[in-house]
Design a protein around this motif. Sequence first.
Motif, short mmCIF file in Angstrom:
data_model
loop_
_atom_site.label_atom_id
_atom_site.label_comp_id
_atom_site.label_asym_id
_atom_site.label_seq_id
_atom_site.Cartn_x
_atom_site.Cartn_y
_atom_site.Cartn_z
N LEU A 147 0.69 -1.29 0.02
CA LEU A 147 0.18 -0.03 0.02
C LEU A 147 0.84 1.14 -0.09
O LEU A 147 0.38 2.38 -0.54
CB LEU A 147 -1.04 -0.03 1.19
N ALA A 148 2.17 1.08 0.40
CA ALA A 148 2.95 2.15 0.57
C ALA A 148 3.57 2.37 -0.81
O ALA A 148 4.51 3.46 -1.17
CB ALA A 148 4.17 2.05 1.68
N GLY A 149 3.44 1.51 -1.73
CA GLY A 149 3.94 1.67 -3.07
C GLY A 149 5.19 0.99 -3.51
O GLY A 149 6.00 1.33 -4.42
N ALA A 150 5.49 -0.01 -2.61
CA ALA A 150 6.67 -0.94 -3.07
C ALA A 150 6.40 -1.66 -4.21
O ALA A 150 5.29 -1.75 -4.93
CB ALA A 150 6.83 -2.14 -2.26
N ALA A 151 7.56 -1.57 -5.45
CA ALA A 151 7.56 -2.02 -6.66
C ALA A 151 7.26 -3.51 -6.79
O ALA A 151 6.61 -4.13 -7.51
CB ALA A 151 8.69 -1.48 -7.53
N GLU A 152 7.99 -4.13 -6.09
CA GLU A 152 8.10 -5.57 -6.24
C GLU A 152 8.12 -6.17 -4.78
O GLU A 152 8.99 -5.60 -3.80
CB GLU A 152 9.03 -6.15 -6.98
N LEU A 153 7.76 -7.17 -4.28
CA LEU A 153 7.59 -7.96 -2.98
C LEU A 153 8.00 -9.29 -3.60
O LEU A 153 7.04 -9.84 -4.05
CB LEU A 153 6.41 -7.89 -2.18
N ILE A 154 8.84 -9.96 -2.85
CA ILE A 154 9.20 -11.36 -3.08
C ILE A 154 9.14 -12.09 -1.80
O ILE A 154 9.79 -11.91 -0.76
CB ILE A 154 10.47 -11.61 -3.55
N VAL A 155 8.19 -13.12 -1.81
CA VAL A 155 7.72 -13.65 -0.48
C VAL A 155 8.53 -14.88 -0.56
O VAL A 155 8.35 -15.73 -1.62
CB VAL A 155 6.11 -13.86 -0.29
N VAL A 156 9.12 -15.13 0.51
CA VAL A 156 10.21 -16.32 0.72
C VAL A 156 9.62 -17.27 1.64
O VAL A 156 9.86 -16.60 2.92
CB VAL A 156 11.50 -16.04 0.62
N ASN A 157 9.23 -18.51 1.54
CA ASN A 157 8.54 -19.30 2.82
C ASN A 157 9.01 -20.73 2.25
O ASN A 157 9.06 -21.12 1.36
CB ASN A 157 7.27 -18.88 2.68
#
Length: 286
Positions: A147-157
């Motif tokens: 919501l703050a505008g991050a361009a890309e989020l990589i979720v590692v799990n």
Amino acid sequence: MAEVNYRHELVGAFGDPIDENPTGIMMEAAFEALNLPWRYQLLHVVEEALPDAVRGVRALGFQGFNCTIPHKVAVMRHLDDIAPDARLIGAVNTVRREGNAFIGENTDGKGFLRGIREDAGLDPAGKRIVVLGAGGASRAVTVELALAGAAELIVVNRTVQRGQQLAQHLNDKTDTTARFRPWSETLVIPNDVDVLVNATSIGLYPDVDAMPDVDLSHARDDMLVCDAIPNPPETPLIKTAAARGLPTLNGLSMLVYQGVTAFKMWTGQDPPEDVMKSALQQAFGL
């Protein structure tokens, strides 16, 4: 004759484990500073006891409570209503009483976001961010970053289904681009990552020597390393990053800022932030 009242308003935290949780230190300091007859109790609640625990604090007149591992998602079905942002996140870390109703809120993500902006001096807008974990803390952090505008989020799990679900949720509900990466071996952080966030419980007391299986040797010199774990504040991940000269943000930042929001929700009064920070710093010898 003045009215006599020896009763305290009660709030607290549900968790398993819970003994090492330092939230009560800052909350009790804040209550004392404002001369409020309130108490914060750490309550050891195992998963199967959660329904009874919620019924119990409701019957005892608690004004609210925090939830930590493993209750942030499971608690939602035991509440009367969920705030829109917490519903978007899909997790609750703070519950407040409104009349006879328990309302689920999420202050984790907002606390993290304030910390990364004010304490680390970084605006997440346009950034490429790797987040370790896909549980309640990760859901809060990733949604607020999106919501703050991050361009890309990589979720590692490590659990594939859970990680895939979170990445898909972010793509469906926000404007960010989210990807899932399975965590089956050492994760090498490439030099195009702006921020690394540990939102797992790896390194949490008493496993203070544990460190997420990541390799920082290829990270860019200005990559920010964040750890959501508050106890200990200086986790092996934070120490390793600092030794490499990388900027860091420890878990006390998120703990304090989510806590000040919860304090205002419960008491209706502005929290003494400096007192809360000082109490935690003193407790950890910082």
